[in-house]
Design an enzyme around this catalytic site. Structure first.
Site, mmCIF file in Angstrom:
data_model
loop_
_atom_site.group_PDB
_atom_site.id
_atom_site.type_symbol
_atom_site.label_atom_id
_atom_site.label_comp_id
_atom_site.label_asym_id
_atom_site.label_seq_id
_atom_site.Cartn_x
_atom_site.Cartn_y
_atom_site.Cartn_z
ATOM 1 N N TYR A 99 0.844 -1.202 0.000
ATOM 2 C CA TYR A 99 0.000 0.000 0.000
ATOM 3 C C TYR A 99 0.878 1.252 0.000
ATOM 4 C CZ TYR A 99 -4.118 -2.803 1.241
ATOM 5 O OH TYR A 99 -5.141 -3.696 1.237
ATOM 6 N N TYR A 138 -0.615 -10.641 0.256
ATOM 7 C CA TYR A 138 0.574 -10.382 1.056
ATOM 8 C C TYR A 138 0.559 -11.220 2.325
ATOM 9 C CZ TYR A 138 -2.470 -6.942 3.457
ATOM 10 O OH TYR A 138 -3.496 -6.315 4.111
ATOM 11 N N ARG A 148 -2.973 -12.613 3.472
ATOM 12 C CA ARG A 148 -4.226 -11.946 3.128
ATOM 13 C C ARG A 148 -4.442 -12.153 1.637
ATOM 14 N NH1 ARG A 148 -8.005 -7.846 4.207
ATOM 15 N NH2 ARG A 148 -9.116 -9.787 3.982
ATOM 16 N N HIS A 151 -7.588 -8.407 -2.331
ATOM 17 C CA HIS A 151 -8.884 -7.824 -1.975
ATOM 18 C C HIS A 151 -8.871 -6.338 -2.289
ATOM 19 C CE1 HIS A 151 -6.252 -7.225 1.495
ATOM 20 N NE2 HIS A 151 -6.919 -6.101 1.703
ATOM 21 N N HIS A 153 -10.688 -2.835 -0.995
ATOM 22 C CA HIS A 153 -11.529 -2.220 0.037
ATOM 23 C C HIS A 153 -12.524 -1.262 -0.602
ATOM 24 C CE1 HIS A 153 -9.040 -3.456 3.522
ATOM 25 N NE2 HIS A 153 -8.026 -3.353 2.683
#
Lengths: 226, 198
Positions: A99, A138, A148, A151, A153
């Site tokens: 991110y 990740y 995870r 995905h 958000h």
């Protein structure tokens, strides 16, 4: 006399979930107080159309690396009524799972051409579309090898509608062990984007993700006015 | 447990999911300030009522500050009127006060500048809080003012056990200054409410 609602679950192998999930059941709201639990966000949103295209930081800039995808769908309440002109905020990791948030200390590679933050508004029919790069998985818990899954958000604010959720991808091997996916059980299906072929533009594919906001809040005032 | 309606002919709701740790702070309006008294900056009009500051924090089961929470506040104006689609043309609505603000707290602390809410619809003055955090789904509750006599008749406070009511109380610490701790889990856990099943 207290009436109880849901008992929220703790996501397995999720330390933060263990630290932050209420241990007591939620309380039901008595009818005399119900309306006060319907926050109404003022429509102050000023959106640049280009914010729905997350494949570039700005129009004309180089394209971010990875698989470009479209994500589109319809925003509705439980009765299938469209939720119009709602603010849809999107944020997702780059193709490596990193991110741009300054609190992401994972050390995963950053793509200088990918911000990973976008916004759009639903149309008068409740439809929406945005373009992004398919996020990578990740390693969330290196100590136990738990990842995870990829995905995206999404956050919806539209009048009295409020939802924060995530869209997952079909058949991803990491889906099965995701803590929140485990809590969702069979209803996880509702959070998976459905793949479709895109023929226009340079996209790998598209994902259809209809977003249904549950409960009475989404169209509370519409229901009470008419 | 997830939420699902039990009625046929209704669509299956999308599951709520955790906001995760990386909600982009830049998405919040007003440069992330938490001031309901200044919705339109640089003008002489200000909302009516008593301007107050509520310093608060969000803590976890170990009493640690909870970083990265997204907080949303909702309240009526000083006269007890909410700014909503069904009230917006009412004379009691304050055009300089929407009663809505949101903010992502980096470290778990927050400071809300607002107008003390008035008495609305047989309710004691209160502020609705929506809380999103990594590891959990959306939580909602209402906070009350400890020094208000009308608390004893409030239907929401009366609906929970007496010993839990003080956990929803904002305490006055100085003139126009208040404090609250929101505890997500464990000892002295803040009571939360279920607006999906209610």
């Amino acid at each position: 006399m207290t009436k109880y609602g849901r008992q929220l679950g703790i996501g397995p192998t999720d330390n933060t979930s263990n630290e932050r999930t209420p241990r007591n059941k939620l309380n039901l709201i008595p009818e005399a107080a119900r309306t006060s639990f319907v926050p109404y966000a003022p429509r102050a949103h000023s959106i640049n159309l280009a914010e729905a295209d997350m494949t570039r930081i700005a129009p004309g800039r180089p394209r971010a690396s990875g698989e470009a995808i479209k994500v589109s769908g319809k925003l509705m309440d439980e009765y299938g009524r469209p939720i119009r002109n709602a603010l849809i905020e999107i944020w997702n990791a780059n193709q490596h799972g990193g991110y741009t948030h300054d609190e992401d200390h994972s050390g995963l590679p950053i793509d200088q051409n990918f911000l990973g933050i976008g916004r759009t508004l639903s149309s008068s029919d409740g439809n929406y579309e945005f373009w992004t790069i398919k996020p990578g998985a990740y390693l969330a818990r290196p100590d136990i090898g738990r990842w995870r899954p990829p995905h995206i958000h999404v956050s919806i604010i539209g009048g009295s509608s409020r939802l924060i959720s995530q869209m997952y991808f079909p058949n991803d091997p990491h889906n099965a062990k995701d803590p929140m996916r485990i809590l969702m059980g069979d209803s996880f299906e509702a959070n998976i984007g459905k793949k479709y072929i895109v023929t226009d533009g340079d996209f790998d594919c598209g994902y259809n993700f209809d977003i249904i906001i549950g409960g009475k809040n989404p169209t509370f005032f519409e229901n009470n006015i008419t | 447990m997830t939420y699902s309606n039990k009625e046929i002919n209704r669509l299956t709701p999308t599951n709520e999911d955790t906001v995760g740790p990386y909600y982009p702070p830049s998405l919040c309006e007003n440069n992330n300030s938490l001031d309901m008294t200044n919705i339109r900056s640089g003008i002489v009009f200000k909302p009516l009522g008593e301007k107050i500051t509520i310093k608060g924090c969000v803590k976890d089961i170990d009493g640690k500050l909870s970083n990265g929470c997204l907080l949303e506040f909702w309240q009526p104006n000083s006269q007890g009127f909410y700014y909503r689609p069904d009230t917006e043309s009412h004379e009691m609505v304050d055009p300089w006060f929407t009663g809505y603000a949101r903010h992502r707290t980096k470290d778990g602390n927050f400071s809300l500048t607002t107008i003390k809410p008035g008495v609305a619809d047989g309710r004691a003055p209160n502020i609705t809080v929506t809380l999103f955090s990594d590891g959990i789904m959306r939580l909602v509750t209402q906070l009350f003012f400890a020094d208000e006599k009308s608390n004893s008749d409030d239907p929401l406070l009366l609906s929970i056990p007496e010993e839990l009511r003080e956990r929803l109380m904002i305490n006055k610490v100085a003139h126009n200054e208040y404090e609250i701790e929101i505890i997500m889990a464990g000892n002295n856990e803040t009571p939360f409410f279920d607006d999906l099943l209610s």
